[in-house]
Structure formats: structure tokens, C-alpha cells
Design an enzyme around this catalytic site. Structure first.
Site, PDB file in Angstrom:
ATOM      1  N   GLN A 279       0.820  -1.209   0.000  1.00 28.95           N
ATOM      2  CA  GLN A 279       0.000   0.000   0.000  1.00 28.95           C
ATOM      3  C   GLN A 279       0.853   1.259   0.000  1.00 28.95           C
ATOM      4  O   GLN A 279       0.473   2.286  -0.570  1.00 28.95           O
ATOM      5  CB  GLN A 279      -0.957  -0.007   1.193  1.00 28.95           C
ATOM      6  CG  GLN A 279      -2.015  -1.084   1.117  1.00 28.95           C
ATOM      7  CD  GLN A 279      -2.826  -1.032  -0.178  1.00 28.95           C
ATOM      8  OE1 GLN A 279      -3.535  -0.069  -0.442  1.00 28.95           O
ATOM      9  NE2 GLN A 279      -2.703  -2.067  -1.002  1.00 28.95           N
TER      10      GLN A 279
ATOM     11  N   HIS B  49       1.586   3.055  -3.386  1.00 32.57           N
ATOM     12  CA  HIS B  49       0.651   3.922  -4.100  1.00 32.57           C
ATOM     13  C   HIS B  49       1.131   5.367  -4.187  1.00 32.57           C
ATOM     14  O   HIS B  49       0.998   6.012  -5.224  1.00 32.57           O
ATOM     15  CB  HIS B  49      -0.716   3.903  -3.407  1.00 32.57           C
ATOM     16  CG  HIS B  49      -1.576   2.752  -3.790  1.00 32.57           C
ATOM     17  ND1 HIS B  49      -2.293   2.720  -4.961  1.00 32.57           N
ATOM     18  CD2 HIS B  49      -1.847   1.585  -3.156  1.00 32.57           C
ATOM     19  CE1 HIS B  49      -2.973   1.583  -5.036  1.00 32.57           C
ATOM     20  NE2 HIS B  49      -2.714   0.873  -3.957  1.00 32.57           N
TER      21      HIS B  49
ATOM     22  N   GLU C 287      -9.027   2.153   6.066  1.00 40.95           N
ATOM     23  CA  GLU C 287      -9.604   1.803   4.771  1.00 40.95           C
ATOM     24  C   GLU C 287      -9.510   0.287   4.562  1.00 40.95           C
ATOM     25  O   GLU C 287     -10.488  -0.375   4.218  1.00 40.95           O
ATOM     26  CB  GLU C 287      -8.843   2.544   3.675  1.00 40.95           C
ATOM     27  CG  GLU C 287      -9.313   2.220   2.264  1.00 40.95           C
ATOM     28  CD  GLU C 287      -8.398   2.794   1.197  1.00 40.95           C
ATOM     29  OE1 GLU C 287      -8.835   2.882   0.044  1.00 40.95           O
ATOM     30  OE2 GLU C 287      -7.231   3.147   1.509  1.00 40.95           O
ATOM     31  N   HIS C 288      -8.309  -0.265   4.748  1.00 38.37           N
ATOM     32  CA  HIS C 288      -8.080  -1.713   4.663  1.00 38.37           C
ATOM     33  C   HIS C 288      -7.534  -2.180   6.006  1.00 38.37           C
ATOM     34  O   HIS C 288      -6.547  -1.623   6.490  1.00 38.37           O
ATOM     35  CB  HIS C 288      -7.043  -2.069   3.599  1.00 38.37           C
ATOM     36  CG  HIS C 288      -7.265  -1.448   2.255  1.00 38.37           C
ATOM     37  ND1 HIS C 288      -6.686  -0.242   1.879  1.00 38.37           N
ATOM     38  CD2 HIS C 288      -7.987  -1.865   1.189  1.00 38.37           C
ATOM     39  CE1 HIS C 288      -7.042   0.044   0.646  1.00 38.37           C
ATOM     40  NE2 HIS C 288      -7.830  -0.914   0.190  1.00 38.37           N
TER      41      HIS C 288
ATOM     42  N   ASP D  74      -7.617  -5.480  -3.888  1.00 39.70           N
ATOM     43  CA  ASP D  74      -7.434  -4.417  -4.874  1.00 39.70           C
ATOM     44  C   ASP D  74      -7.824  -4.874  -6.272  1.00 39.70           C
ATOM     45  O   ASP D  74      -8.195  -4.046  -7.115  1.00 39.70           O
ATOM     46  CB  ASP D  74      -5.972  -3.956  -4.892  1.00 39.70           C
ATOM     47  CG  ASP D  74      -5.628  -3.042  -3.732  1.00 39.70           C
ATOM     48  OD1 ASP D  74      -6.560  -2.501  -3.109  1.00 39.70           O
ATOM     49  OD2 ASP D  74      -4.427  -2.861  -3.459  1.00 39.70           O
TER      50      ASP D  74
ATOM     51  N   HIS E  35     -51.328  21.038   9.137  1.00 37.27           N
ATOM     52  CA  HIS E  35     -51.055  19.627   8.865  1.00 37.27           C
ATOM     53  C   HIS E  35     -52.273  18.772   9.214  1.00 37.27           C
ATOM     54  O   HIS E  35     -52.692  17.908   8.444  1.00 37.27           O
ATOM     55  CB  HIS E  35     -49.851  19.149   9.685  1.00 37.27           C
ATOM     56  CG  HIS E  35     -48.533  19.552   9.109  1.00 37.27           C
ATOM     57  ND1 HIS E  35     -48.163  20.848   8.928  1.00 37.27           N
ATOM     58  CD2 HIS E  35     -47.488  18.787   8.666  1.00 37.27           C
ATOM     59  CE1 HIS E  35     -46.942  20.898   8.418  1.00 37.27           C
ATOM     60  NE2 HIS E  35     -46.504  19.649   8.243  1.00 37.27           N
TER      61      HIS E  35
END
Length: 436
Positions: A259, A262, A328-329, A362, A421
Site C-alpha cells: 500500500q 501507491h 480503509e483496509h 485491490d 397539517h
């Protein structure tokens, strides 16, 4: 190469714990002021503005923002057979998972003669953003397009930054072709989001924009939310690994590196109650990073404030840290990993055991890799079929069911000082409506 945070014997609580954990700095607010004039310019000048910003930021002068359909077909024809096979299998697996996410309309009889139906209706038109910076992401085409198609979205447009030839990367075009998407645009950054939001001569406006991007894409999404729907403001990617002494340091290090590859802002966090594992992982990181193609980028990510090894007293504390971080992961590499994973509350996606690395998710697990970042997994989900659906309540009552409800509606309306109403119900019967 990677810092340590020792929380043994003194685990902070709540917000204090979140404040000491590694996290990337992503100043979307500062980027807002940079993207605001770009978005306004695209709003007023349309495709001409998109082309000018593409030339300024990407160094490419476009004749047309819309990619010719023939270029999409040509990219598929020229695609390496091995890559085509991998993409087709990724599409098949992703479609299997997302097809099972389809929602069925449900009708509930509330009282005799009174029903409420929840009807699921897809968004009409969606713009899908596919990044094209440090890496090329045909997998993101799959992750965005497949759930939209399974939801029944009738109009799909994909945009991705132009490369040197004025087109998105050929692998992205080929993935579009495999999925039957021929409306593709060569635009990236804030100008692409504005193009989708406001529409141009080339591109009709969309109702929803999904897909990750850089800080300027996130800022444009924030700015234009309301003009369009958005999935999230995606930040740099994150991996957290909750591991004990049974974990293999070779696997842990490799997954952290995967990761960190990236982006220099990518986050890689190990949470462990084993100092011995932490030492072994550090040793592995040094050796493995030196052998990778993107060693400089990975080293910057691992050394950044967003990455680190967090030492805790035991798995209970490790779970507390993991939930506070809301990755995230999240990988679980412990004894009884499935049972430990079942106790996790906050994560975009959870990967159980030594044979389910994030890299599988992924590409080929079948799960979606467009996931909440920056701690947003404590309140948000990843991209799914549900992201492209709206639940509409359809209310149907007959006269008798309405009559039975009227007295209580009048009572509630009077309690809220909204007498009209109640009057709206009484007007349907022979009841006196109070004068104003």
C-alpha cells in the site's frame, strides 16, 4: 524507516487515542480555494476551459475532451492477452459479489388499508472518475462501473486524465471496452469533476460522481456536493494490520509495502502486542523495500507521519486501536483471525488471515476497493450497488385507514404548532376545520 508509538500500559481513550495515531495530512479546505475558480470557469466556458486546464496541468492539448469510440475499441484490440484475461476474471468476480447486493422492493402493511413500500430506484446518470497519476488503475474502472451496472444505472460516463497522446491510458480504455462503456473523457482533476457537475458541450451533466482522486479531486467533490451527489472525499490509501506473534513478518512487511507503493502519503500501520514481531517486521521492511521498483516512494510513505508501528498490551487493546483508526483496509493476522475479525467495528474492508492480503482485494477478491479513508470508515461504507440506488417510500392508505389515523395526526400537529397539517387530513372528511 518507520516510527513506533508505544501505547503499552497507557492506552488513551476516545479522541485522545485518535489524535496520537498515525494519519496523513490532507488539507482539503486549502485546496478548495484553488479549485473554486477552476470549477467556476468550467461552469461558464465548458469544454474550452477543460481543454485549457488539461494543457496547463497535464501538458496535453486536446482537440476534443470526448474520447472517440474507435479509440476505446482499438485499445481493447491491442490489449495484452494476459492482461485481458486478468481483467475479465476481475470483472466476473466483482460482478458475482455485487449482483448479490441488489435490493428488492419491500411492502409493509402498517394497518389494514395502509401500506408503505420501499422502492429502490437507480440514479439516472453517473460520472465515474478513474485516477491516472503515479499509477494506472484499470481496476478502478471495474470497481466503479460494475456496481453501477448491477444497480441498473442507465447512463455511465468515465473520465481519466489524458496521457501524452491526448487519451487516457490504453489499459483504462480497454477496461471500459470490456465493460461496454463507450462514453469516455480525457480529463482529470477538479476540471473533470466540474465537467460532470455542470455539463459541457461534450458531456451532459450527471447526478452522481464516484471514484477516488487526489486532494484537488476531493476538494472539487466537496465544493460541488449538492450540485451532484458524491460517494466520498477519498484521501491517500491506508492499510492497518492487526497482528500477534503468530504472524509471519515477511507477509506483514510485504503487505505494508504494497500500500505504501501507491503514494508518498499512503499510510501503512502495524498494530501489535508483540515487540518481537515489530522488530522482525522492521528488519524485513529494510530488505524488501530495497528490492522494490518504487523504493524511493515507498520509503517516503513508510517514514511519513501517516505510517507507524503501534505497540499495545494485548489484542483487546489492539482492537480498540484498530476501531479508533478505522482503516480503509484492515488485515487481521492473528491466531483465531476470523473470531478477532468478527469483533472489529470500524473498517472499510477486513482481510482475514495470511491468505487474504489487501492486494487481492485491490484486484481479484470480488470485493470493492473504493473504500472510505481518513477514519471515515467509522460512519461510511465502501462503494457498492447501494451507492447507486435511492430508496423511495411509496405511501398508500385507503379512506378508512386515513380516518383511523386522523385524530392522532391532529394531536401531533397541534403539539408542533402546525395546525394546517391536521387540517389537511380533516378536509377529507366531514369534520370542521378550525378557523385560522
Amino acid at each position: 524507516m518507520i516510527s513506533r508509538i508505544d501505547l503499552r500500559g497507557s492506552l488513551p481513550k476516545g479522541g485522545e487515542l485518535r489524535s496520537v495515531l498515525p494519519r496523513a495530512e490532507l488539507d482539503v479546505e486549502a485546496a478548495l480555494e484553488k479549485v473554486r475558480p477552476i470549477c467556476e470557469d468550467v461552469r461558464h466556458r465548458g469544454s474550452e476551459a477543460v481543454r485549457e486546464y488539461t494543457e496547463r496541468f497535464d501538458g496535453v492539448r486536446l482537440e476534443s475532451v470526448r474520447v472517440p469510440a474507435q479509440a476505446v475499441r482499438d485499445a481493447l484490440a491491442a490489449l495484452d492477452p494476459g492482461l485481458r484475461d486478468a481483467l475479465e476474471e476481475a470483472i466476473r468476480r466483482t460482478r458475482l459479489v455485487h449482483r448479490d447486493q441488489r435490493r428488492e422492493d419491500v411492502t409493509t402493511q402498517v394497518v389494514p388499508g395502509g401500506t408503505v413500500t420501499e422502492r429502490w430506484v437507480p440514479v439516472r446518470r453517473v460520472g465515474l472518475y478513474v485516477p491516472g497519476g503515479n499509477a494506472v488503475y484499470p481496476s478502478s474502472v471495474i470497481m466503479n462501473v460494475v456496481p453501477a451496472q448491477e444497480a441498473g444505472v442507465e447512463s455511465l460516463a468515465v473520465t481519466s486524465p489524458a496521457q501524452g497522446d491526448g487519451l487516457p491510458h490504453p489499459a483504462i480504455l480497454a477496461a471500459c471496452a470490456l465493460l461496454g462503456v463507450d462514453e469516455v473523457y480525457a480529463a482529470g482533476g477538479a476540471q473533470a469533476i466540474a465537467m460532470f457537475a455542470y455539463g459541457t458541450e461534450d458531456c451532459p451533466p450527471v447526478d452522481l460522481v464516484t471514484g477516488p482522486g487526489n486532494v484537488y479531486v476531493a476538494a472539487a467533490k466537496r465544493l460541488l456536493k449538492g450540485v451532484i451527489g458524491i460517494d466520498s472525499e477519498a484521501g491517500p490509501t491506508e492499510i492497518a494490520i492487526l497482528a500477534d506473534r503468530t504472524a509471519d513478518p515477511v507477509h506483514v512487511a510485504a503487505d505494508l509495502i504494497s500500500q505504501a507503493e501507491h503514494d508518498t502519503l499512503a499510510a501503512a500501520v502495524l498494530i501489535t502486542d508483540s515487540a518481537e514481531l515489530a522488530d522482525a517486521v522492521e528488519t524485513e521492511l529494510k530488505g524488501q523495500v530495497a528490492r522494490t521498483r518504487h523504493a524511493e516512494r515507498i520509503t517516503a510513505a513508510l517514514a511519513g507521519r501517516q505510517s507507524g508501528i503501534v505497540l499495545v498490551d494485548g489484542l483487546d487493546d489492539g482492537l480498540t486501536v484498530a476501531d479508533a483508526y478505522a482503516a480503509e483496509h484492515l488485515e487481521i493476522q492473528t491466531a483465531d483471525a476470523r473470531e478477532v475479525a468478527a469483533r472489529v467495528r470500524n473498517a472499510g474492508a477486513i482481510f482475514i488471515g495470511p491468505h487474504a492480503p489487501v492486494s487481492l482485494g485491490d484486484y481479484l477478491a470480488g470485493s470493492n476497493h473504493v473504500l472510505p479513508t481518513g477514519g471515515c470508515a467509522c460512519h461510511s461504507s465502501g462503494l457498492s450497488v447501494q451507492s447507486f440506488l435511492r430508496g423511495i417510500h411509496v405511501v398508500e392508505y385507503d379512506r378508512a385507514a386515513l380516518a383511523e389515523a386522523t385524530a392522532r395526526v391532529v394531536t401531533l400537529a397541534e403539539a408542533e404548532d402546525l395546525p394546517a397539517h391536521g387540517a389537511a387530513l380533516k378536509a377529507r372528511f366531514d369534520w370542521e376545520v378550525p378557523a385560522p
